[in-house]
Motif scaffolding. Structure first.
Motif, short mmCIF file in Angstrom:
data_model
loop_
_atom_site.label_atom_id
_atom_site.label_comp_id
_atom_site.label_asym_id
_atom_site.label_seq_id
_atom_site.Cartn_x
_atom_site.Cartn_y
_atom_site.Cartn_z
N GLY A 141 -18.28 -26.52 12.80
CA GLY A 141 -19.59 -26.42 13.42
C GLY A 141 -19.77 -25.26 14.38
N ALA A 142 -18.79 -24.40 14.53
CA ALA A 142 -18.93 -23.26 15.44
C ALA A 142 -19.87 -22.22 14.83
N ASP A 143 -20.62 -21.55 15.70
CA ASP A 143 -21.54 -20.51 15.28
C ASP A 143 -20.75 -19.22 15.02
N ALA A 144 -20.86 -18.68 13.82
CA ALA A 144 -20.11 -17.47 13.45
C ALA A 144 -20.49 -16.28 14.32
N LYS A 145 -21.70 -16.27 14.86
CA LYS A 145 -22.15 -15.16 15.71
C LYS A 145 -21.42 -15.13 17.05
N ARG A 146 -20.81 -16.23 17.42
CA ARG A 146 -20.09 -16.31 18.69
C ARG A 146 -18.60 -16.07 18.53
N LEU A 147 -18.17 -15.77 17.31
CA LEU A 147 -16.75 -15.57 17.04
C LEU A 147 -16.51 -14.18 16.47
N GLU A 148 -15.56 -13.46 17.04
CA GLU A 148 -15.14 -12.17 16.52
C GLU A 148 -13.64 -12.23 16.27
N THR A 149 -13.17 -11.41 15.34
CA THR A 149 -11.74 -11.39 15.05
C THR A 149 -11.16 -10.02 15.37
N LEU A 150 -9.90 -10.03 15.71
CA LEU A 150 -9.17 -8.81 16.01
C LEU A 150 -7.72 -9.03 15.63
N SER A 151 -7.12 -8.06 14.99
CA SER A 151 -5.71 -8.15 14.65
C SER A 151 -4.91 -7.19 15.53
N LYS A 152 -3.93 -7.73 16.20
CA LYS A 152 -3.00 -6.90 16.96
C LYS A 152 -1.72 -6.67 16.16
N GLY A 153 -1.58 -7.39 15.05
CA GLY A 153 -0.37 -7.23 14.24
C GLY A 153 0.85 -7.52 15.08
N SER A 154 1.80 -6.59 15.06
CA SER A 154 3.04 -6.78 15.81
C SER A 154 3.11 -5.86 17.02
N THR A 155 1.97 -5.34 17.49
CA THR A 155 1.99 -4.38 18.59
C THR A 155 2.50 -4.98 19.89
N ASP A 156 2.26 -6.25 20.12
CA ASP A 156 2.72 -6.90 21.35
C ASP A 156 3.95 -7.75 21.13
N ALA A 157 4.55 -7.69 19.95
CA ALA A 157 5.66 -8.58 19.61
C ALA A 157 6.95 -8.15 20.30
N LYS A 158 7.79 -9.13 20.55
CA LYS A 158 9.09 -8.86 21.14
C LYS A 158 10.07 -8.55 20.02
N GLN A 159 10.71 -7.39 20.11
CA GLN A 159 11.69 -7.02 19.10
C GLN A 159 13.02 -7.64 19.46
N GLY A 160 13.81 -7.87 18.44
CA GLY A 160 15.11 -8.50 18.67
C GLY A 160 14.92 -9.97 18.99
N GLY A 161 15.82 -10.50 19.77
CA GLY A 161 15.71 -11.91 20.13
C GLY A 161 16.08 -12.79 18.96
N GLY A 162 15.44 -13.92 18.90
CA GLY A 162 15.72 -14.89 17.84
C GLY A 162 14.46 -15.60 17.41
N GLU A 163 14.64 -16.61 16.60
CA GLU A 163 13.52 -17.34 16.02
C GLU A 163 12.64 -17.99 17.10
N ALA A 164 13.22 -18.41 18.20
CA ALA A 164 12.43 -19.04 19.26
C ALA A 164 11.40 -18.07 19.84
N GLU A 165 11.80 -16.81 20.03
CA GLU A 165 10.86 -15.81 20.54
C GLU A 165 9.85 -15.41 19.48
N TRP A 166 10.31 -15.32 18.23
CA TRP A 166 9.44 -14.88 17.15
C TRP A 166 8.34 -15.90 16.86
N LYS A 167 8.64 -17.18 17.05
CA LYS A 167 7.62 -18.22 16.83
C LYS A 167 6.45 -18.03 17.78
N LYS A 168 6.74 -17.59 19.00
CA LYS A 168 5.68 -17.38 20.00
C LYS A 168 4.79 -16.22 19.63
#
Length: 180
Positions: A141-168
């Motif tokens: 029921g949300a109005d599509a005019k009030r929703l915008e999408t944006l992809s950051k991809g992996s630009t803010d992702a933490k490299q290395g680490g493990g699965e626990a960090e990657w899930k976030k």
């Protein structure tokens, strides 16, 4: 005689198939390539500039720490998936409630990925995740005019680490769209 004709036809067809698949690689035209050596380098002293123009200001704001926070809890995704899992759907109900409580405000759905995969793939996956959440919110029921999408991809992702960090990192954030 019929078998000989069939074998001869099969042999001709196979040889035509083999010969048609063995093409030479195209030869690159080197006349359009830049010359090698010192003549192709740029001398910084010979570059024209306008000293009366102001310099480009250095970016001082907009770091990851300053990034806008999600107004409701982010929706998390499985590896290489864009479908909203059943355990994450109550978070979408919280987003619907936020939209109803704030009728003058809009949301940006920001799709994120972990650092694995190419930049292009991760931008596409982040976009699919954000659009998946948008479609789900529209079905609620949300109005599509009030929703915008944006992809950051992996630009803010933490490299290395493990699965626990990657899930976030595999998530869609709900960020309030600020009016300018």
């Amino acid at each position: 005689m019929k078998n000989f004709a069939k074998l001869l036809g099969l042999a001709l067809a196979l040889s035509a198939l083999v010969l048609s698949g063995c093409k030479k690689k195209p030869v690159r035209d080197t006349s359009t390539l830049p010359a090698t050596g010192s003549a192709s380098t740029i001398n910084p002293d010979q570059v024209a500039f306008a000293p009366d123009q102001p310099s480009i200001p250095q970016r001082t704001e907009g770091t990851v720490e300053d990034a806008p926070k999600s107004v409701v809890e982010p929706v998390y995704f499985a590896l290489d998936r864009a479908a909203v899992a059943a355990p994450e759907r109550p978070k979408l109900e919280a987003a619907i409630k936020w939209l109803k409580d704030n009728p003058e405000k809009n949301l940006v759905l920001v799709g994120h990925c972990d650092w694995r995969g190419t930049a292009e793939y991760n931008l596409g996956l982040g976009d699919r995740r954000a659009n998946s959440v948008k479609l789900f919110l529209q079905s609620m029921g949300a109005d599509a005019k009030r929703l915008e999408t944006l992809s950051k991809g992996s630009t803010d992702a933490k490299q290395g680490g493990g699965e626990a960090e990657w899930k976030k990192d595999r998530r869609v954030d709900f960020v309030e769209l600020k009016k300018q």
